[in-house]
Scaffold this active site. Structure first.
Site, PDB file in Angstrom:
ATOM      1  N   ASP A 224       0.817  -1.205   0.000  1.00  0.00           N
ATOM      2  CA  ASP A 224       0.000   0.000   0.000  1.00  0.00           C
ATOM      3  C   ASP A 224       0.860   1.269   0.000  1.00  0.00           C
ATOM      4  O   ASP A 224       1.970   1.280   0.526  1.00  0.00           O
ATOM      5  CB  ASP A 224      -0.890  -0.009   1.247  1.00  0.00           C
ATOM      6  CG  ASP A 224      -2.106   0.891   1.097  1.00  0.00           C
ATOM      7  OD1 ASP A 224      -2.376   1.348  -0.031  1.00  0.00           O
ATOM      8  OD2 ASP A 224      -2.782   1.143   2.109  1.00  0.00           O
TER       9      ASP A 224
ATOM     10  N   ASN B 135     -10.001  -2.569  -7.338  1.00  0.00           N
ATOM     11  CA  ASN B 135      -9.114  -1.618  -8.012  1.00  0.00           C
ATOM     12  C   ASN B 135      -9.580  -1.226  -9.410  1.00  0.00           C
ATOM     13  O   ASN B 135      -9.113  -0.230  -9.983  1.00  0.00           O
ATOM     14  CB  ASN B 135      -7.692  -2.187  -8.106  1.00  0.00           C
ATOM     15  CG  ASN B 135      -6.941  -2.126  -6.789  1.00  0.00           C
ATOM     16  OD1 ASN B 135      -5.973  -2.853  -6.584  1.00  0.00           O
ATOM     17  ND2 ASN B 135      -7.386  -1.279  -5.869  1.00  0.00           N
TER      18      ASN B 135
END
Length: 244
Positions: free
Chosen positions: A16, A64
């Site tokens: 991340d 995503n």
């Protein structure tokens, strides 16, 4: 240092902070993904050399796809490059690579690269590297249970998959993307977020969690050692920190 540490058998990582890392430097989010991808290649070698046998990383989630078109297209381009480079890395490091998730959503050429990578590395055993692409744990479970229902209708379920009329964990796990892979001992999430984000929900039931504010592009060997040192201070029998 490795001899002083109890190194986890399996580390899972949520990669991340790439986009935010780039934004803070006045660069487009795609630049952060490129640097993050380069860091992943380097850290694979570091993690292998430390004696970790299994590494599973969260590269692209089912959610995503909701990102901007430009960012998604940039990620697809990056995947095309990375999957081809990964073939060389797999050969060099004797590393078996598996893609977990649902690759059918990707363009055909990416699906073909995934097949080539998995096939060419299938006999290696020095390290087992899983890349979660178009992966979501709920989706994984739903896909697995759909296959199980189909097998049940066709009479293909093994009789030893049930005990006292109840399904065994082993049977359930055999329908997951991670079938045959031991559960992670340590989960690392970079860049400050403290949630699982639909990642390995079944597999992380007894895993130790380590959260760090360091974004993935800056997560190097020193940060990994900090995570493993923290892992060593955990009491794996009962959870929590060991008593002195």
């Amino acid at each position: 240092m490795e001899n002083e540490l109890r190194v986890p058998n399996h580390i899972a990582i949520i990669l991340d902070g790439n986009g935010r890392w780039a934004k803070r430097r006045g660069m487009p989010r795609g630049y952060g993904h490129i640097v993050g991808c380069d860091n992943l290649e380097k850290m694979c070698v570091v993690i292998k050399d430390m004696g970790v046998k299994y590494l599973t990383v969260y590269a692209f989630s089912t959610e995503n796809w909701k990102r901007s078109r430009d960012e998604v297209e940039g990620l697809m381009k990056l995947f095309r490059q990375y999957l081809k480079r990964c073939i060389k890395k797999a050969h060099k490091n004797q590393m078996r690579v598996r893609i977990i998730g649902d690759p059918s959503a990707f363009p055909q050429d990416i699906q073909e690269s995934i097949h080539i990578l998995e096939d060419c590395s299938k006999d290696y055993d020095q390290m087992f590297f899983q890349i979660a692409m178009n992966y979501g744990s709920r989706d994984e479970i739903l896909r697995g249970m759909t296959r199980m229902i189909s097998d049940a209708r066709d009479g293909r379920l093994p009789k030893d998959g049930f005990e006292d009329g109840k399904m065994t964990e082993a049977l359930f796990e055999s329908y997951l993307d991670t079938a045959g892979i031991p559960d992670p001992d340590l989960l690392i999430r970079t860049s400050g977020e403290q949630r699982l984000s639909n990642y390995l929900l079944w597999q992380l039931a007894y895993t130790e969690f380590y959260f760090t504010d360091v974004p993935w592009p800056d997560f190097h060997e020193e940060e990994l050692r900090k995570a493993i040192e923290q892992y060593n201070r955990r009491d794996r029998r009962y959870g929590g920190v060991k008593e002195e």
